[in-house]
Enzyme design. Sequence first.
Site, short mmCIF file in Angstrom:
data_model
loop_
_atom_site.label_atom_id
_atom_site.label_comp_id
_atom_site.label_asym_id
_atom_site.label_seq_id
_atom_site.Cartn_x
_atom_site.Cartn_y
_atom_site.Cartn_z
CE LYS A 76 18.67 -8.29 4.96
NZ LYS A 76 17.80 -8.44 5.78
CD GLU A 88 29.83 -4.13 19.72
OE1 GLU A 88 30.57 -4.04 19.11
OE2 GLU A 88 29.61 -5.06 20.54
CG ASN A 97 19.62 -3.92 7.71
OD1 ASN A 97 20.36 -3.28 8.34
ND2 ASN A 97 18.41 -4.05 8.07
CG ASP A 113 17.16 -7.12 9.50
OD1 ASP A 113 16.62 -6.44 8.96
OD2 ASP A 113 17.86 -8.19 8.97
CB ALA A 138 19.16 -20.15 13.90
CB ALA A 141 15.23 -12.10 9.67
N GLY A 249 4.26 -8.58 10.77
CA GLY A 249 5.76 -8.18 10.53
C GLY A 249 5.74 -6.56 9.91
N1 LIG Z 1 9.51 -7.41 8.32
C1 LIG Z 1 10.95 -7.21 8.03
O1 LIG Z 1 11.22 -5.90 8.02
C2 LIG Z 1 11.66 -8.13 7.68
C3 LIG Z 1 13.11 -7.90 7.65
C4 LIG Z 1 13.84 -9.03 7.09
C5 LIG Z 1 13.52 -10.32 6.91
N2 LIG Z 1 12.19 -10.51 7.07
C6 LIG Z 1 11.49 -11.83 6.88
O2 LIG Z 1 12.50 -12.57 7.64
C7 LIG Z 1 12.14 -13.99 6.89
C8 LIG Z 1 13.62 -14.71 7.16
O3 LIG Z 1 14.59 -14.12 6.45
P1 LIG Z 1 16.04 -14.53 6.52
O4 LIG Z 1 16.69 -13.42 5.59
O5 LIG Z 1 16.41 -14.68 7.98
O6 LIG Z 1 16.04 -15.75 5.76
P2 LIG Z 1 17.19 -17.00 5.81
O7 LIG Z 1 18.52 -16.40 6.35
O8 LIG Z 1 17.36 -17.84 4.73
O9 LIG Z 1 16.67 -18.02 7.38
C9 LIG Z 1 15.59 -18.69 7.03
C10 LIG Z 1 15.01 -19.38 8.25
O10 LIG Z 1 13.84 -20.00 8.07
C11 LIG Z 1 13.92 -21.47 8.20
N3 LIG Z 1 13.35 -22.05 7.21
C12 LIG Z 1 13.37 -22.04 5.79
N4 LIG Z 1 12.59 -23.02 5.33
C13 LIG Z 1 12.32 -23.84 6.28
C14 LIG Z 1 11.58 -24.99 6.33
N5 LIG Z 1 11.20 -25.60 5.14
N6 LIG Z 1 11.50 -25.69 7.25
C15 LIG Z 1 11.97 -25.16 8.67
N7 LIG Z 1 12.48 -24.12 8.57
C16 LIG Z 1 12.77 -23.58 7.25
C17 LIG Z 1 15.68 -21.51 8.10
O11 LIG Z 1 15.97 -23.04 8.88
P3 LIG Z 1 17.53 -23.72 8.37
O12 LIG Z 1 18.45 -22.93 9.26
O13 LIG Z 1 17.15 -24.96 8.93
O14 LIG Z 1 17.57 -23.38 7.07
C18 LIG Z 1 15.96 -20.44 8.69
O15 LIG Z 1 16.12 -20.30 10.24
C19 LIG Z 1 11.71 -13.83 5.77
O16 LIG Z 1 10.37 -14.17 5.38
C20 LIG Z 1 11.76 -12.37 5.30
O17 LIG Z 1 10.70 -11.99 4.43
C21 LIG Z 1 11.47 -9.72 7.21
#
Ligand SMILES: NC(=O)c1ccc[n+]([C@@H]2O[C@H](COP(=O)([O-])OP(=O)(O)OC[C@H]3O[C@@H](n4cnc5c(N)ncnc54)[C@H](OP(=O)(O)O)[C@@H]3O)[C@@H](O)[C@H]2O)c1
Length: 267
Positions: A76, A88, A97, A113, A138, A141, A249
Amino acid sequence: MQSRASISGHTAITVILAHPVAHVRTPQAMNAQYDALGADAVLVPLHVLPEDLATVVEGLRRMRNLHGIVVTVPHKEAIARLCDALTEEARQVGAVNVIRRDADGRLTGGQFDGEGFVAGLRGAGHEVAGRAVFMAGAGGAAAGLAFAFARHGAARLTIHNRTAAKAEDLAARVRAAYPACDARAGGPDPTGHNVVVNATSLGMHEGDALPLDVARLAPPMLAAEVIMAPEVTPFLAEAARRGCATHGGKPMLAAQIALLARFMGVV
Ligand SMILES: NC(=O)c1ccc[n+]([C@@H]2O[C@H](COP(=O)([O-])OP(=O)(O)OC[C@H]3O[C@@H](n4cnc5c(N)ncnc54)[C@H](OP(=O)(O)O)[C@@H]3O)[C@@H](O)[C@H]2O)c1
């Protein structure tokens, strides 16, 4: 359901780029949407490694029956730099995305998203305008959600993240773009907020820690989730056990499907 035998030289081709690709759910959802709308279009999953992304995008740019590209993990951010223009929302978030391919091969990156999440909430009768929102996460997503909450009029946004510096940076960027939203980094306690969101990946796997202090969840808070599988994460289960309304979700993806198809100009 339309048969794959109906795909022809007239069919609008769209693709989704991912690595890995086996787990993605968007193809089934998007193809069902195309069928429901009677669109002569197909979404095909493509497994692309990060080191091959630029080459693949350059090739896709030259495919004259390609209408658009859906983008997911881990591409992404990198793909935003390969687009000719960004919306924007994509510019704010720093990630794309979906990409629309115009007839001349020009690629415009969009980011839905956050819009999808807010549309999913609204579809279930929940508003963010004027509300205090607590969000754990943070990452990619979460950034989309944070800007969308502010864009849709959230009065206050508290961002809690394991890596506090990322929460502080995101809150500052949201505040700069939407000064009317009081966006700040905070601890794990969601007390005082109307909508409490898990936008981390915590809850996807058994044994994951909880994303925030669930002992502080209480009605009339709404607990909302970005994770689609499991459908009821430990966070949602804890919220329900304490009497809070919950929102899973899946509506985020369902709402995005329509937005992405429209952005790519398929329907
Ligand atoms: N429903 C939908 O349509 C949709 C769309 C997009 C994404 N999602 C879901 O959204 C979720 C996040 O995706 P993303 O793309 O944002 O991932 P990402 O960029 O890798 O971000 C992951 C987030 O989770 C935190 N995290 C991960 N492991 C952790 C741990 N062990 N302890 C504490 N915090 C932890 C990270 O904290 P740090 O910053 O400290 O690493 C960060 O805030 C996924 O489950 C994905 O499947 C859903």
